[in-house]
Design a protein around this motif. Structure first.
Motif, mmCIF file in Angstrom:
data_model
loop_
_atom_site.group_PDB
_atom_site.id
_atom_site.type_symbol
_atom_site.label_atom_id
_atom_site.label_comp_id
_atom_site.label_asym_id
_atom_site.label_seq_id
_atom_site.Cartn_x
_atom_site.Cartn_y
_atom_site.Cartn_z
ATOM 1 N N ILE A 83 -53.792 -40.531 -35.828
ATOM 2 C CA ILE A 83 -52.377 -40.510 -36.185
ATOM 3 C C ILE A 83 -51.819 -41.910 -35.983
ATOM 4 O O ILE A 83 -52.096 -42.556 -34.959
ATOM 5 C CB ILE A 83 -51.578 -39.490 -35.345
ATOM 6 N N ASP B 2 -51.487 -38.544 -40.698
ATOM 7 C CA ASP B 2 -52.422 -37.686 -39.970
ATOM 8 C C ASP B 2 -53.726 -37.690 -40.763
ATOM 9 O O ASP B 2 -53.745 -37.292 -41.934
ATOM 10 C CB ASP B 2 -51.842 -36.277 -39.866
ATOM 11 N N TYR C 243 -45.467 -40.281 -40.129
ATOM 12 C CA TYR C 243 -46.738 -40.577 -39.467
ATOM 13 C C TYR C 243 -47.901 -40.079 -40.313
ATOM 14 O O TYR C 243 -47.889 -38.934 -40.789
ATOM 15 C CB TYR C 243 -46.797 -39.902 -38.092
#
Length: 379
Positions: free
Chosen positions: A36, A203, A201
């Motif tokens: 991440i 992932d 973010y």
């Protein structure tokens, strides 16, 4: 005198047909690592009109699993603030994740649609975003709030199935977001509208090393690479009385369907819930799949999710929302799947919802279908 026969005392030759022990291939999710990283961070004042953000480049790294969105409204002031029915999720009027070829994989749809996907999509048990420690409902003072949502790409975390290649920095995925005007979020707005900060973010899975610490070869990519999970949205008009509503998105494997009914007069899910058919039916190519009273349907939703609180509450179901999933065959929970129950469709497949609606309205159908690049079923 007879000749002496000499015995061959050398050791016999080895069995040349003996096969070497098979080499171990380490599965992808054992060889790769979860990753991440921050992607973008933008703050925009909420206004009386919609505001387009992005598109934002998704960082190139390994295999894309999804994108996290941390949405926080702060700085609003004033008392007596009242949130609208779909708030705070409705602060996003449109969101779409676009692949490297310019085609949408997730969306376009609203923040409330994405909230329902997080809650009922089958990605983790008990995944109501209202239960997150990061969630704050709309405040009556200032109208501030916060929530966390995930844009899903991978649909089987155990195997990494559905994670897609994301290593080309010259050809990146894109994320497009449009913020709603204040009138979409509040029925009684704060004196000063808040600023909205959106933190994104990535992932992802890392690219595995060629071998593990014991020298065993590793799977270099997720299984059935190229298999893609799509989430899309269709809105169908509903008349007062009996309706046969045909779902248009066919041609792949159906994994999940979410139905949202809003009546025309009030324009709300609360009114739609009361006017949704008492005994709806689902048909697949004229084959009756299910006919049951809507309270039993809601019980089935509870049984697959564990959401038992009052409607619209944290850990509760939603007014006017019903889902029908085909991804609970492993343990009975939505998302506990071996993929055996997926519904196969062609372009000519007729998947229909029928029933007697007590008012005119609109039925939003949020569809999750899987385009398999190769064999995805577990033997």
């Amino acid at each position: 005198m007879p000749a002496t026969v000499m015995k061959d005392t050398a050791a016999p030759a080895g069995n040349t047909n003996k096969q070497a022990a098979p080499q171990i291939l380490v599965p992808f999710t054992r060889a790769a690592h979860e990753h991440i990283e921050p992607m973008s961070d933008v703050t925009q004042a909420m206004t009386a009109t919609s505001t387009a953000l992005g598109p934002y480049d998704v960082p190139a790294y390994g295999y894309l699993r999804g994108i996290w969105l941390d949405v926080q409204a702060s700085g609003g002031s004033g008392t007596g603030v009242v949130a609208k029915e779909d708030s705070p999720w409705s602060v996003i009027s449109e969101i779409a994740l676009i692949d490297v070829n310019g085609a949408p994989i997730v969306g376009p749809f609203s923040g409330y649609d994405l909230y329902l996907i997080n809650k009922y999509g089958g990605y983790s048990y008990g995944s109501d975003p209202k239960l997150s420690p990061m969630f704050s409902a709309v405040s009556g003072t200032g109208g501030n709030f916060r929530f966390l949502l995930r844009i899903p790409v991978e649909f089987s975390a155990r195997e990494g199935l559905g994670a897609l290649p994301n290593a080309n920095a010259a050809s990146t995925w894109k994320l497009r977001i449009t913020l709603s005007p204040g009138s979409t979020v509040y029925s009684t707005a704060p004196t000063t509208l808040p600023n909205v900060r959106v933190r994104m973010y990535l992932d992802a899975w890392s690219q595995p090393a060629q071998t593990d610490l014991k020298g065993n070869a590793t799977a270099q990519q997720p299984p059935a690479i190229g298999t893609t999970s799509y989430w899309s949205k269709t809105t169908l008009p509903v008349s007062n009385g009996f309706n046969t509503l045909r779902l248009p998105r066919m041609g792949s494997l159906l994994r999940n369907l979410i139905f949202v009914f809003r009546d025309t007069a009030a324009g709300t899910r609360a009114a739609g819930d009361a006017n949704f058919p008492d005994t709806p039916s689902l048909y697949w190519d004229t084959r009756l799949l299910k006919t049951y009273q809507k309270d039993l349907w809601r019980h089935e939703m509870y049984r697959k999710t564990g959401y038992s609180a009052a409607l619209e509450s944290a850990n509760g179901l939603e007014s006017g929302v019903f889902f029908e999933d085909y991804c609970h065959d492993f343990d009975g929970r939505v998302g506990g799947e071996l993929r055996d129950q997926y519904i196969g469709t062609t372009q000519s497949t007729r998947y229909e919802l029928t029933g007697n609606f007590l008012s005119a309205g609109t039925l939003t159908v949020i569809t999750n279908d899987v385009a398999a690049a190769s064999e995805i079923f577990v033997n």
